[in-house]
Write a protein that holds these residues in place. Sequence first.
Motif, mmCIF file in Angstrom:
data_model
loop_
_atom_site.group_PDB
_atom_site.id
_atom_site.type_symbol
_atom_site.label_atom_id
_atom_site.label_comp_id
_atom_site.label_asym_id
_atom_site.label_seq_id
_atom_site.Cartn_x
_atom_site.Cartn_y
_atom_site.Cartn_z
ATOM 1 N N LEU A 1 0.828 -1.199 0.000
ATOM 2 C CA LEU A 1 0.000 0.000 0.000
ATOM 3 C C LEU A 1 0.869 1.258 0.000
ATOM 4 O O LEU A 1 0.596 2.207 -0.737
ATOM 5 C CB LEU A 1 -0.950 0.005 1.199
ATOM 6 C CG LEU A 1 -1.789 1.267 1.373
ATOM 7 C CD1 LEU A 1 -2.663 1.522 0.131
ATOM 8 C CD2 LEU A 1 -2.643 1.155 2.624
ATOM 9 N N LYS B 1 2.263 1.617 -3.412
ATOM 10 C CA LYS B 1 1.220 2.016 -4.360
ATOM 11 C C LYS B 1 0.938 3.517 -4.263
ATOM 12 O O LYS B 1 0.875 4.216 -5.274
ATOM 13 C CB LYS B 1 -0.068 1.233 -4.102
ATOM 14 C CG LYS B 1 -1.204 1.611 -5.053
ATOM 15 C CD LYS B 1 -2.510 0.961 -4.657
ATOM 16 C CE LYS B 1 -2.556 -0.450 -5.128
ATOM 17 N NZ LYS B 1 -3.897 -1.055 -4.982
ATOM 18 N N GLN C 1 -9.043 2.074 -0.503
ATOM 19 C CA GLN C 1 -8.315 1.365 0.553
ATOM 20 C C GLN C 1 -9.001 1.552 1.897
ATOM 21 O O GLN C 1 -9.108 0.617 2.685
ATOM 22 C CB GLN C 1 -6.864 1.853 0.626
ATOM 23 C CG GLN C 1 -6.030 1.024 1.568
ATOM 24 C CD GLN C 1 -5.896 -0.409 1.100
ATOM 25 O OE1 GLN C 1 -5.693 -0.672 -0.085
ATOM 26 N NE2 GLN C 1 -6.015 -1.357 2.018
ATOM 27 N N THR D 1 -10.201 -1.467 4.143
ATOM 28 C CA THR D 1 -9.637 -1.606 5.486
ATOM 29 C C THR D 1 -10.742 -1.606 6.536
ATOM 30 O O THR D 1 -10.686 -2.367 7.504
ATOM 31 C CB THR D 1 -8.607 -0.489 5.755
ATOM 32 O OG1 THR D 1 -7.595 -0.551 4.745
ATOM 33 C CG2 THR D 1 -7.964 -0.645 7.121
ATOM 34 N N GLU E 1 -3.607 1.697 9.942
ATOM 35 C CA GLU E 1 -3.702 1.978 8.503
ATOM 36 C C GLU E 1 -4.757 3.047 8.242
ATOM 37 O O GLU E 1 -4.552 3.937 7.409
ATOM 38 C CB GLU E 1 -4.029 0.706 7.728
ATOM 39 C CG GLU E 1 -4.040 0.916 6.224
ATOM 40 C CD GLU E 1 -4.154 -0.382 5.470
ATOM 41 O OE1 GLU E 1 -5.231 -0.640 4.902
ATOM 42 O OE2 GLU E 1 -3.163 -1.137 5.465
#
Length: 189
Positions: free
Chosen positions: A94, A97, A115, A119, A153
């Motif tokens: 991630l 990316k 994302q 998540t 995250e």
Amino acid sequence: MAIREGLLALLSRGPRYGYQLRTEFEASTGAIWPLNIGQVYTTLSRLERDGLVTGGEQDAQGRVVYTITEAGRAEMERWLGTPVAQSDRPRDELVIKLAMAVAARADVRPVIRAQRTATMRTLQELTRARRASDREPARRLVLDSLIFQAEAEQRWLDHCEAVLAASTRTQETPEAPPADPGASPHEEF
């Protein structure tokens, strides 16, 4: 985590055969790290070669029971006593990316939104699984770790969004006109 050390940890509780080790490994890790039975037996062969386990005779079903040796216990203790360095962990796809999206000057907002949604879904699934695993401390610890990682995250995605928004605002703000080269610095105030 190396599979070999995980198998040694399980064998420290008593002799086991390969399929038993695979089942207990997956149960202990909350099934987030599935093992191929061939991988288990290959690892057991290497452990036996290195003198960390001994294999017994085959039983009536053709299963070989493995036992940890003193050298295997020492290796397990060494592993348990050694901290895991940040550099020993896999790269974070991630992070790569998002960095590449920024480098390519792509619109990163949809990447972050997608994302964040994924998540959040993962976080919900992990929380449900965590509630169901209260009586399994090893699995609970694994799930707690995954929940904390997902929460981190989410916070990191919020941070990325804020940094990129601030960067965009800075780029859109027109620069101040150049100062009159003949004026003294104090005249600008």
